[in-house]
Design an enzyme around this catalytic site. Structure first.
Site, mmCIF file in Angstrom:
data_model
loop_
_atom_site.group_PDB
_atom_site.id
_atom_site.type_symbol
_atom_site.label_atom_id
_atom_site.label_comp_id
_atom_site.label_asym_id
_atom_site.label_seq_id
_atom_site.Cartn_x
_atom_site.Cartn_y
_atom_site.Cartn_z
ATOM 1 N N SER A 172 0.833 -1.271 -0.520
ATOM 2 C CA SER A 172 0.377 0.268 0.272
ATOM 3 C C SER A 172 0.683 1.279 -0.177
ATOM 4 O O SER A 172 1.852 1.731 -0.930
ATOM 5 C CB SER A 172 -1.086 0.200 1.052
ATOM 6 N N THR A 173 0.538 1.897 0.625
ATOM 7 C CA THR A 173 1.753 3.555 1.083
ATOM 8 C C THR A 173 3.014 2.806 1.010
ATOM 9 O O THR A 173 3.237 2.197 1.592
ATOM 10 C CB THR A 173 1.665 4.042 2.086
ATOM 11 N N HIS A 198 -2.461 -1.311 -3.052
ATOM 12 C CA HIS A 198 -3.308 -0.211 -2.776
ATOM 13 C C HIS A 198 -3.195 0.603 -4.266
ATOM 14 O O HIS A 198 -2.579 2.229 -3.567
ATOM 15 C CB HIS A 198 -3.838 0.132 -2.316
ATOM 16 N N MET A 291 -0.270 1.511 5.052
ATOM 17 C CA MET A 291 -0.876 1.790 6.466
ATOM 18 C C MET A 291 -2.680 0.999 6.163
ATOM 19 O O MET A 291 -2.725 -0.043 5.558
ATOM 20 C CB MET A 291 -1.472 3.459 5.448
ATOM 21 N N ASP A 294 -4.424 -4.742 6.329
ATOM 22 C CA ASP A 294 -4.858 -5.257 5.091
ATOM 23 C C ASP A 294 -4.162 -5.758 5.387
ATOM 24 O O ASP A 294 -2.100 -6.082 4.328
ATOM 25 C CB ASP A 294 -4.779 -4.702 3.354
#
Length: 361
Positions: A172-173, A198, A291, A294
């Site tokens: 993600s991030t 993401h 972040m 997940d």
């Protein structure tokens, strides 16, 4: 020009939108860790750069984008991390791909309306992304944005072909830079990769194109029914879940527009749970920077079925959220620096499933 030597990060926000400049500045200053400087355009940003050198840049990118891309390349060449924000309605795929190829750490999609409300909702991950990007984490050099012939990749240490093994990766991030580094280090005949990052459309499609230019193995955006095979990495579209399925002729992928899981579509958990169910011990799960949590539950499910499970460590994660959740739940067998993960993946895959036959070699 000097950079900050204290705990305060200097952030340069360059965007034509006064709302973006004002609201992003406010949320960063509220963290107590940022000295924020704003500029409405690249020319003004260059004036700011003469006075102080930033630790990170948030750069608005709008068509035609030439000046912004030029500034992006200059910052990357000087080892200053850059996060790109865009609302582009035309040329957006090309602009985003060029930005990612040039070394942007991540891409933010500003909504065309309601940006103030969006910023309020995204305050925590946005601040974490910008603050985390100031870490001097190892990363691969940016891939060339123009097509040009490349010499054949060096032969991998082993000639093994992983016929049944599947490697599932979630991020993600901070994930775009981490994925470029990890996947760029894998050989052309690496085990099949399934990747969830993401990232909304159309940025996911542009990101897949940029990765394809940076990697030795084949990389592309997944399509429903794609066969899963060694040497191929399939990236989830930005608006669909990605699952592994078993068919009479082998593994394939299935895309789904089912509701988001924990606010995510694609969801890392959805991918990991499907890999646990279908591939079991013939799989490797990898959870990268991001972040939230997940992927932690799905990685735990993979470990329970005998898969090897790895997580990026805190020191090299832009945001140590998803990997931390996996470690706390006992989902990851190992926590490793980003540059150690490619070798760990290959070693783990070589111990999964039966050895390849002579025909497979």
């Amino acid at each position: 020009m000097t950079r900050s030597t204290t705990g305060v990060r200097r952030v340069l926000v360059v965007d034509a939108s006064a709302v973006v400049r004002q609201d992003v500045s406010a949320l960063l200053r509220d963290t107590g860790h940022c000295d924020v400087v704003v500029a409405a355009n690249v020319a003004a940003a260059r004036q700011r750069l003469r006075r102080a050198w930033p630790d990170v840049v948030l750069l608005g990118l709008e068509p035609p984008g030439d000046e912004a891309l030029s500034l992006l390349r200059e910052m990357v060449a000087a080892s200053v991390p850059v996060v790109v924000g865009t609302r582009a309605a035309s040329r957006k795929d090309t602009l985003v791909q060029e930005a990612l190829c040039a070394g942007a750490r991540d891409v933010l999609h500003w909504p065309r309306v309601g940006i103030r409300a969006w910023l309020e909702q995204q305050a925590e991950p946005l601040a974490a992304l910008l603050l985390g990007a100031t870490r001097r984490t190892p990363r691969a050099p940016p891939p060339p944005c123009a097509e040009k012939p490349r010499p054949p990749p060096p032969a991998p240490k082993s000639s093994r072909v992983w016929a049944r093994q599947v490697v599932a990766v979630g991020a993600s991030t901070g994930g775009p830079a981490a994925l470029r580094s990890l996947m760029g280090a894998l050989p052309a005949n690496a085990p099949a990769l399934l990747v969830v990052q993401h990232m909304s459309e159309p940025f996911a499609a542009a990101f897949a194109q940029g990765l394809a230019e940076a990697c030795k193995m084949e990389v592309r955006r997944a399509m429903n029914g794609d066969r899963v095979r060694p040497g191929l990495a399939l990236l989830a579209p930005g608006d669909q879940h990605l699952r592994l399925v078993l068919r009479p002729d082998g593994y394939a992928v299935e895309l789904s527009s089912a509701p988001p899981v924990r606010h995510h579509r694609p969801s890392v958990d959805v991918l990991f749970h499907s890999v646990a169910e279908v591939a079991g011990p013939d799989a490797v799960g990898v959870l990268l920077t991001g972040m939230g949590d997940d992927g932690a539950d799905g990685l735990a499910a993979m470990r329970r079925t005998g898969a090897a499970t790895l997580a990026q460590d805190a020191a090299t994660s832009v945001v140590y959220g998803m990997p931390r959740a996996a470690m706390l739940r006992g989902a990851a067998e190992q926590s490793l620096p980003l540059d150690s993960l490619p070798e760990a993946i290959l070693n783990a895959a070589s111990h999964r499933g039966p050895p390849p036959s002579d025909e497979e070699e």
